[in-house]
Design an enzyme around this catalytic site. Sequence first.
Site, short mmCIF file in Angstrom:
data_model
loop_
_atom_site.label_atom_id
_atom_site.label_comp_id
_atom_site.label_asym_id
_atom_site.label_seq_id
_atom_site.Cartn_x
_atom_site.Cartn_y
_atom_site.Cartn_z
N HIS A 198 -21.18 15.89 7.71
CA HIS A 198 -21.47 15.03 6.56
C HIS A 198 -20.47 15.30 5.44
CE1 HIS A 198 -25.42 13.35 7.73
NE2 HIS A 198 -25.53 14.47 8.43
N CYS A 233 -21.96 11.22 11.10
CA CYS A 233 -23.04 11.84 11.87
C CYS A 233 -23.45 10.94 13.05
CB CYS A 233 -24.21 12.20 10.97
SG CYS A 233 -25.35 13.40 11.74
N GLU A 271 -20.19 13.74 2.71
CA GLU A 271 -20.88 13.56 1.43
C GLU A 271 -21.69 14.79 1.03
OE1 GLU A 271 -24.09 12.31 4.35
OE2 GLU A 271 -21.89 12.40 4.26
#
Length: 211
Positions: free
Chosen positions: A192, A82, A194
């Site tokens: 992202h 990001c 994750e």
Amino acid sequence: MQPRVVILDYGSGNLRSAQRAVARVGAHATISSDPHTALEADGLVVPGVGAFAACMRGLRALRGDRVIGKRLAGGRPVLGICVGMQILFERGVENDVVTEGCAEWPGTVERLDAPVIPHMGWNTVDAPAESAMFAGIDKDTRFYFVHSYGVRTWEMQTTSPHLKPPLVTWSTHGTPFVAAVENGPLWATQFHPEKSGDAGAQLLANWVATL
């Protein structure tokens, strides 16, 4: 032996979620703000949320920009996520204020040109066929984005036959923007991983496999 990964704590980013996601794909992941620990790890994750200028202030306060540069000079893997990707470019422009970045790549981070800001939610990406980052991930897979700024023009030109050009992945929100970059030991994503489910886990596993 599990590769050692440090999630760099410079006051920005989803540290715990990044740590858990990297650990789930087989790395020993820790969070640290210590430059020496970050330098010595097998892999370094540079997260980031919020304003470009604030992230750069936090990064420079613990000499994180130097750590990134030293790692890359030695061919040691770094993954930016990001705003952690955005700060790898030359500069960011927010509200007409220009902030210098780490300048690993030429280019400017600027406000997206789209009718709806921020770009928040799931979107597809257009990755090069030879991408190692997206190996094992279907072409129509969606990743999770949340950002108002991005890199809208790729400015790096590589003409030497002896240099392998970076692989640039694009996405579109209003207009195209850089969604990910693979450049030797330096990988980065605007989205992202994750928070991107199985596809994000596969991407992180691909990165951990390089350590």
